[in-house]
Scaffold this active site. Structure first.
Site, mmCIF file in Angstrom:
data_model
loop_
_atom_site.group_PDB
_atom_site.id
_atom_site.type_symbol
_atom_site.label_atom_id
_atom_site.label_comp_id
_atom_site.label_asym_id
_atom_site.label_seq_id
_atom_site.Cartn_x
_atom_site.Cartn_y
_atom_site.Cartn_z
ATOM 1 N N SER A 52 0.794 -1.232 0.000
ATOM 2 C CA SER A 52 0.000 0.000 0.000
ATOM 3 C C SER A 52 0.820 1.273 0.000
ATOM 4 C CB SER A 52 -0.918 0.016 1.223
ATOM 5 O OG SER A 52 -0.159 -0.068 2.409
ATOM 6 N N ASP A 341 -3.443 7.976 8.419
ATOM 7 C CA ASP A 341 -4.297 7.062 9.169
ATOM 8 C C ASP A 341 -3.415 6.351 10.185
ATOM 9 O OD1 ASP A 341 -2.924 5.088 7.725
ATOM 10 O OD2 ASP A 341 -4.568 4.745 6.318
ATOM 11 N N HIS A 344 -0.384 4.658 7.592
ATOM 12 C CA HIS A 344 0.306 5.286 6.462
ATOM 13 C C HIS A 344 0.633 6.751 6.712
ATOM 14 C CE1 HIS A 344 -2.291 2.049 4.860
ATOM 15 N NE2 HIS A 344 -1.206 1.758 4.168
#
Length: 366
Positions: A52, A341, A344
């Site tokens: 991600s 978040d 990340h």
């Protein structure tokens, strides 16, 4: 290759794994000077593989709960569009592509609107919650590295059809490849589930990760890649969600997570140095993310940050993917936060980190 296009997943589908699912890394400062390439050196494209940290939206197009193609993700991206990037804005490969004067952002390979120019200047095959351990992507229904490699083979054929074999081989040979994975293996698969811990201790599990990582690099080499940057694991125990889950009542950094990351990084660095000597004309560079990110976490004020223990979204303690959504309150100024978040970094965090990393490692790839 065809993929299923699901609607945005609801909160009820979220398991404990998705509190941990996903990963971290790089970028440039807004005022940073563009990298000056040496004479006669060309970088036609940037290619990304992994998780991600550099997934710009591939997970939008597969059946997984690990998604972020909805607000507030992307609130600081172009026109506030939620593209599927796990941040408030741009991610490492976007920033590096701009730093190298290639383009402003690196698109997802599975984006249905890709143009020929997009393909020729690079794409990312990365999938949020993927990892070196094949089990990691299975847990999250992400695209494993093996499938990302198959998509890359398909990409090569498309490029050959656009510009011919000779030019395509030039692009493959001179592009820079970024491989970013490992955090989800440690946080989600090893410490987050009992499946691997029942058969592996930390030493043997990091050996498993290492074997997969080096095999992947060798496969890239066979397909024509020569300039390859492999990111080490970050101090994953200091990520907000891991502080919450493994840091005790005061949410300290989870040292067992960090110790596993450091052990893997040591092995990976040595093995990549060895591979460079074995593979003719290759430049395979271990990129240390752990040290600079840990320094940012330990000394935030030095980097113009105020909050490094919580994310900007919601409480900042556990919100990630579908838990970070339009119903959450957002911090007033995300430029003061290292994390967007609970897993990340913000675009500002990536900018700081890439600035620290790019000067040290980029020229070793040229």
């Amino acid at each position: 290759m065809q993929y299923y296009f699901p609607s945005t997943c609801s909160l009820s589908y979220l398991s404990i794994y998705s509190l941990i699912l996903i990963t971290i890394f790089t970028a440039i400062t807004p005022t940073a000077a563009v990298v000056k390439l040496p004479p006669n050196v060309t970088v036609p494209a940037i290619i990304g593989f992994g998780d991600s940290i550099i997934d710009p939206g591939n997970n939008n197009n597969i059946l997984t709960i690990v998604k972020c193609n909805f607000p507030p993700y992307g609130q600081d991206f172009m026109d506030g569009v939620s593209t599927g990037r796990f941040s408030n804005g741009r991610i490492p490969t976007d920033l590096i592509a701009e730093e190298l004067s290639i383009k402003q952002y690196l698109p997802a390979y599975l984006d249905a609107n890709l143009s020929p120019e997009d393909l020729l200047t690079g794409v990312s095959f990365a999938s949020g919650a993927s990892g070196f351990d094949p089990l990691t992507s299975k847990i999250a229904s992400a695209l494993p590295l093996t499938e990302q490699l198959e998509d890359f083979k398909e990409y090569i054929e498309k490029v050959k059809n656009i510009v011919g074999e000779e030019r395509a081989n030039f692009i493959l040979r001179n592009s820079i490849y970024f491989v970013v994975a490992g955090s989800d293996d440690i946080a989600n698969t090893y410490f987050g589930t009992p499946f691997r811990r029942s058969h592996y201790d930390v030493n043997s599990y990091t050996d498993l990760m290492l074997h997969s990582a080096t095999s992947f690099v060798q496969e890239l080499y066979k397909l024509g890649a020569r300039r390859i940057s492999v990111f080490g694991a970050p101090p994953i125990g200091c990520v907000p969600s891991q502080r919450t889950l493994g840091g005790g009542i005061v949410r300290e950094c989870a040292e067992n997570y960090n110790d596993a990351a450091k052990l893997f990084n040591s092995k990976l660095s040595d093995e990549l140095d060895s591979l460079t000597l074995k593979l003719p004309n290759s430049k395979i560079v271990y990129t240390d993310i752990y040290t600079p990110l840990f320094d940012i976490i330990q000394h935030p004020l030095k980097y113009g940050l105020e909050q490094v223990e919580k994310g900007c979204c919601g409480t900042g303690l556990v919100e990630v993917s579908v838990l970070c959504n339009k119903f959450d309150l957002i911090c007033e100024d995300d430029s003061k936060y290292l994390f967007w978040d609970s897993y990340h970094p913000t675009e500002k965090g990536y900018q700081i980190l890439v600035r620290l990393v790019i000067d040290k490692y980029i020229y070793r790839l040229l």
